[in-house]
Write a protein that holds these residues in place. Structure first.
Motif, mmCIF file in Angstrom:
data_model
loop_
_atom_site.group_PDB
_atom_site.id
_atom_site.type_symbol
_atom_site.label_atom_id
_atom_site.label_comp_id
_atom_site.label_asym_id
_atom_site.label_seq_id
_atom_site.Cartn_x
_atom_site.Cartn_y
_atom_site.Cartn_z
ATOM 1 N N TRP A 183 23.594 138.582 16.393
ATOM 2 C CA TRP A 183 23.305 138.827 17.804
ATOM 3 C C TRP A 183 22.335 139.985 17.989
ATOM 4 C CZ3 TRP A 183 23.456 135.664 21.575
ATOM 5 C CH2 TRP A 183 24.369 134.606 21.571
ATOM 6 N N GLU A 184 22.377 140.964 17.118
ATOM 7 C CA GLU A 184 21.440 142.080 17.246
ATOM 8 C C GLU A 184 20.006 141.650 16.988
ATOM 9 O OE1 GLU A 184 23.179 145.151 14.804
ATOM 10 O OE2 GLU A 184 24.294 145.930 16.518
ATOM 11 N N GLU A 185 19.839 140.481 16.352
ATOM 12 C CA GLU A 185 18.498 139.944 16.126
ATOM 13 C C GLU A 185 17.948 139.237 17.362
ATOM 14 O OE1 GLU A 185 18.898 137.389 12.750
ATOM 15 O OE2 GLU A 185 19.323 139.054 11.387
ATOM 16 N N SER A 186 18.788 138.986 18.371
ATOM 17 C CA SER A 186 18.312 138.271 19.561
ATOM 18 C C SER A 186 18.807 138.962 20.826
ATOM 19 C CB SER A 186 18.731 136.803 19.509
ATOM 20 O OG SER A 186 20.142 136.692 19.484
ATOM 21 N N ASP A 187 19.755 138.356 21.514
ATOM 22 C CA ASP A 187 20.219 138.833 22.811
ATOM 23 C C ASP A 187 21.518 139.613 22.661
ATOM 24 O OD1 ASP A 187 20.215 139.160 25.512
ATOM 25 O OD2 ASP A 187 20.662 137.088 26.014
ATOM 26 N N GLY A 188 21.529 140.542 21.749
ATOM 27 C CA GLY A 188 22.745 141.232 21.370
ATOM 28 C C GLY A 188 23.419 142.047 22.440
ATOM 29 N N GLU A 189 22.667 142.698 23.279
ATOM 30 C CA GLU A 189 23.284 143.564 24.290
ATOM 31 C C GLU A 189 24.082 142.755 25.305
ATOM 32 O OE1 GLU A 189 23.644 146.870 24.098
ATOM 33 O OE2 GLU A 189 22.684 146.519 22.166
ATOM 34 N N GLU A 190 23.565 141.644 25.747
ATOM 35 C CA GLU A 190 24.280 140.805 26.715
ATOM 36 C C GLU A 190 25.532 140.197 26.074
ATOM 37 O OE1 GLU A 190 23.408 137.256 29.942
ATOM 38 O OE2 GLU A 190 21.780 137.960 28.678
ATOM 39 N N TRP A 191 25.415 139.733 24.828
ATOM 40 C CA TRP A 191 26.575 139.193 24.119
ATOM 41 C C TRP A 191 27.632 140.280 23.938
ATOM 42 C CZ3 TRP A 191 28.244 140.861 19.266
ATOM 43 C CH2 TRP A 191 29.325 140.159 18.739
ATOM 44 N N LYS A 192 27.205 141.452 23.481
ATOM 45 C CA LYS A 192 28.130 142.558 23.254
ATOM 46 C C LYS A 192 28.832 142.951 24.561
ATOM 47 C CE LYS A 192 26.877 145.790 20.374
ATOM 48 N NZ LYS A 192 26.260 146.991 19.784
ATOM 49 N N ALA A 193 28.111 142.950 25.673
ATOM 50 C CA ALA A 193 28.719 143.270 26.966
ATOM 51 C C ALA A 193 29.821 142.269 27.310
ATOM 52 C CB ALA A 193 27.654 143.300 28.061
ATOM 53 N N GLY A 194 29.622 141.009 26.988
ATOM 54 C CA GLY A 194 30.652 139.993 27.231
ATOM 55 C C GLY A 194 31.889 140.225 26.384
ATOM 56 N N VAL A 195 31.702 140.586 25.130
ATOM 57 C CA VAL A 195 32.835 140.882 24.243
ATOM 58 C C VAL A 195 33.569 142.123 24.752
ATOM 59 C CG1 VAL A 195 33.511 141.505 21.891
ATOM 60 C CG2 VAL A 195 31.750 139.765 22.256
ATOM 61 N N LEU A 196 32.827 143.123 25.195
ATOM 62 C CA LEU A 196 33.455 144.336 25.717
ATOM 63 C C LEU A 196 34.212 144.075 27.020
ATOM 64 C CD1 LEU A 196 30.704 146.966 24.857
ATOM 65 C CD2 LEU A 196 32.971 146.711 23.790
ATOM 66 N N ARG A 197 33.734 143.131 27.837
ATOM 67 C CA ARG A 197 34.482 142.748 29.048
ATOM 68 C C ARG A 197 35.826 142.141 28.666
ATOM 69 N NH1 ARG A 197 29.452 141.386 30.985
ATOM 70 N NH2 ARG A 197 29.643 139.206 30.386
ATOM 71 N N LEU A 198 35.826 141.272 27.672
ATOM 72 C CA LEU A 198 37.095 140.716 27.190
ATOM 73 C C LEU A 198 38.026 141.830 26.733
ATOM 74 C CD1 LEU A 198 36.118 137.643 24.964
ATOM 75 C CD2 LEU A 198 37.337 137.606 27.144
ATOM 76 N N ARG A 199 37.474 142.762 25.971
ATOM 77 C CA ARG A 199 38.273 143.877 25.463
ATOM 78 C C ARG A 199 38.881 144.687 26.601
ATOM 79 N NH1 ARG A 199 39.149 148.808 24.217
ATOM 80 N NH2 ARG A 199 39.634 149.481 22.096
#
Length: 134
Positions: free
Chosen positions: A112-128
């Motif tokens: 994910w860091e090679e592409s749209d990592g920040e948006e993906w990471k934000a989604g995982v952090l919302r779940l958390r």
């Protein structure tokens, strides 16, 4: 891995995992989710395979859906059958698994860091956030 968006079920591995959840007897569904968290957590500092991480994120989304402020899983790639009430003790395991997914060395994080990592990471952090606040 075939991935078409950033959501927990927006990839082939999570869609296949959903089928496994659907196929499990109702009394074993929570154990399927628990096992996905355990597999991630037990990697410790070893390299975390992306497929294992994807299944843990999908599991976390299913647990979070039953939390206050959790979003229901409505995608057609998620489980087709409703899940029974899941035990609250899955929530800390889900948080720990998500933390591990977001820590090096993690193949999914690298991808994910090679592409749209920040948006993906934000989604995982919302779940958390949902899981840790429940």
């Amino acid at each position: 891995m075939g991935t078409w968006d950033i959501g927990p079920f927006d990839n082939d591995t999570a869609a296949d995992f959903s089928y496994r959840v659907d196929e499990a007897p109702e009394e074993k569904k929570a154990e399927v989710l628990r096992a996905s968290f355990r597999e991630v957590i037990e990697t410790g500092g070893e390299y975390l395979d992306s497929d294992v991480a994807v299944e843990a994120i999908a599991s976390a989304a299913l647990v979070a859906a039953q939390c206050p402020d959790g979003e229901p899983v409505t995608t057609s790639y998620g489980p087709k059958n409703p899940l029974p009430a899941l035990p609250a003790e899955l929530r800390p395991a889900a948080v720990e698994a998500l933390d591990r997914v977001l820590a090096e060395p993690s193949e999914l994080l690298e991808l994910w860091e090679e592409s749209d990592g920040e948006e993906w990471k934000a989604g995982v952090l919302r779940l958390r956030t949902v899981l840790s606040g429940a």
